[in-house]
Design an enzyme around this catalytic site. Structure first.
Site, PDB file in Angstrom:
ATOM      1  N   GLU A 107     -12.887  -0.523   1.545  1.00 11.25           N
ATOM      2  CA  GLU A 107     -11.821  -0.296   0.570  1.00 11.25           C
ATOM      3  C   GLU A 107     -11.856  -1.400  -0.485  1.00 11.25           C
ATOM      4  OE1 GLU A 107      -8.003   1.489   2.387  1.00 11.25           O
ATOM      5  OE2 GLU A 107      -7.523  -0.550   1.785  1.00 11.25           O
TER       6      GLU A 107
ATOM      7  N   CYS B 159       0.818  -1.220   0.000  1.00 14.41           N
ATOM      8  CA  CYS B 159       0.000   0.000   0.000  1.00 14.41           C
ATOM      9  C   CYS B 159       0.850   1.267   0.000  1.00 14.41           C
ATOM     10  CB  CYS B 159      -0.947   0.018   1.189  1.00 14.41           C
ATOM     11  SG  CYS B 159      -2.114  -1.349   1.135  1.00 14.41           S
TER      12      CYS B 159
ATOM     13  N   HIS C 141     -13.030   9.942  -8.424  1.00 16.09           N
ATOM     14  CA  HIS C 141     -12.091  10.136  -9.541  1.00 16.09           C
ATOM     15  C   HIS C 141     -11.012  11.155  -9.178  1.00 16.09           C
ATOM     16  CE1 HIS C 141     -14.921   7.689 -11.773  1.00 16.09           C
ATOM     17  NE2 HIS C 141     -13.998   7.543 -12.699  1.00 16.09           N
TER      18      HIS C 141
END
Lengths: 141, 141, 141, 141, 141, 141
Positions: free
Chosen positions: B128, B36, B81
């Site tokens: 997530e 990550c 986005h």
């Protein structure tokens, strides 16, 4: 002491509904409910959760098959493939929002679960779609 | 007395993020965050739950369309986005873990919901992925 | 030569419907359609697939945003939050089974996609529920 | 004061099981467990939730990668692709209902999470199917 | 000419299985099947697709309720809550991989669907999990 | 003759991407790609389907564990937790739309599957989200 465990059974039903308060005019209903003022429908999902001590000899809180049967008798048999505004006796006079359904379903099921004391009804979730859900945990103890 | 009901609205957004504490070196960040630490992304799902008394004349706690609108204004318009590390004013200086997002989203939404008293923000969930989720129920009462 | 690629966009809508052939009596309709003879509803999912050569300079077959817009204009704007038996001009006289919807949606979309030649409409899927789906691949070439 | 946040990690495993109380005869077991008295199997999903203060320097309650590793060591390595009635040491003498699994998994994981104080194990959910789920929140505090 | 439409019905069942070729030794079976050589289980999903001309007077290819009934009679009644290695007559001598199940289910259903000519069985999908699926489209025409 | 069966394995990965044609200016890229011109990300799902004769002695077309391993080696190891625009050698100069990813993944996997003749790669699906998917069936035979 036996651990307290929650069990949840989920069922689905398909029904039509329309959000409309008969005491208001069309313009006010449309302002309040938007597209939901027009008759439409959903694949509803209901999740019923029961809490109780875990009986170690059965490995159960209550039999999930019995919970499924109660949900079918008290809820699905009345609402599946129906118009919630006109076809369901226990919803007469109730605006069939997910919120009101959650409370109405609680009132149907709670006495049946209380009869299985020490089990108690813990939570009812009504999913109208992936986007919207109502949840009721019962009246204050 | 009106029953207290919870309503939940779910939205999705697509964003890039990278877990990195700028006060640590690369080796320490890699040890802490593993893969990550590299910029990647997710289709996030957020579920916002509001609690309040059920108004029998509307069948609502608050209008789910209003809740959807608040979520779009306060959260989706900023994060969808986008790169969560660089593009979102209210996340400046915040490491964009799901945990931190849940708290940051709470801080954005809580004042808007409090203005609708007696409703109150009850819970925010940030998924997530199918595997990992963070959940915040607000500061102690 | 450009590779031929399929792209699929999915949308959801909520609608009421009732399966009923007006030329048959109630008993025959009930025998044929069972519980679907009663007005009810669904969260429908539609998947529209377009095939075409992949333009390497855009990385697209056609713009998925344009496909989404066409689906909204030609289908969702007419059917979402509606009663499919009474509210939809292009379904007049059509029994609103998933099968008939798939064909009717094809007829709405095919001319719009053909105008984007060399793209062509490849497949339409209509999911009525997790259990039941209809799929149409168009008339024989 | 650091906000208290819940994190949840989900894993899946495939296992066979049979519900049977060896102290009862076959007829009584069949009455009690119905089709589950016959050996069958599931794709189980387990969700483990940990609560703790959110460390602002890491953005974490505990590292989700560590939680995943603990779940793999303590649970998945023992139960995945196994017969829960015969192959799992920590389930010896336990009727493998979802309810009993939730409690047994809690007992495996709680000491590992307590070692990460101030984190604490908050909830374990065991989904046997889309229809049935058991949930354990631990012994009374 | 009537449009040719595909309809799909989906059902779920829970079963145990073990991948093992009795003509091979344990070491070779373990090398070939890995963890699947140990008895375990799944929530299987089967999707059966039938193709046929759309009858405009009914809006159907065949009645989805009849397809559901055939699937229950020919497949679910034999495999649900069973051990696929030992309890299912039509799987005797068959290694119960998803691939072999897809072919065996085809052989059960094809004669029942052919009797409904001009409908024909088009495809059977067997999902063992979210990760793995087998699909059979029948013998070459 | 052995039945021809299709097997599908599904994997997920998390990646960042940005749609941008470097030969176009910002205004044109924004017109073409809309919000996707900004760096964001997805939880991608890829489904790889292989066709081949079903070996009755193993019950397999090819070992699904081998297919999973090939997908991990050729695809996931390169793209998971990465920025598809900058971190992936085999995507250099490729605009990372789902369409281009499907073709690029085909080109990576096809030679590995052809080596397992008579198996052949049949289809690759790349889901960017619940709403959008691209699918490639390879060059014309």
């Amino acid at each position: 002491m036996a651990p307290i465990v929650l069990i949840t059974h989920r069922e689905e039903f398909a029904a039509a509904h329309q959000l409309c308060n008969p005491e208001l005019g069309d313009a006010e209903n449309r302002r309040l409910y938007g597209p939901c003022f027009t008759l439409h429908g959903h694949n509803y999902e209901i999740e019923v959760t029961v809490a109780g001590p875990l009986a170690r000899d059965t490995g159960m809180v209550m039999n999930l098959a019995d919970l499924a049967r109660l949900m079918k008798e008290e809820i699905l048999a009345q609402v599946d493939h129906k118009n919630l505004n006109t076809d369901v006796t226990f919803l007469e006079g109730v605006i069939p929002t997910a919120e009101n359904l959650a409370v109405a379903f609680w009132e149907r099921l709670a006495p049946r679960i209380e009869a299985l004391e020490p089990c108690r009804l813990h939570r009812i979730r009504v999913h109208e779609s992936r986007a919207n859900m109502a949840e009721y945990l019962g009246p204050p103890a």
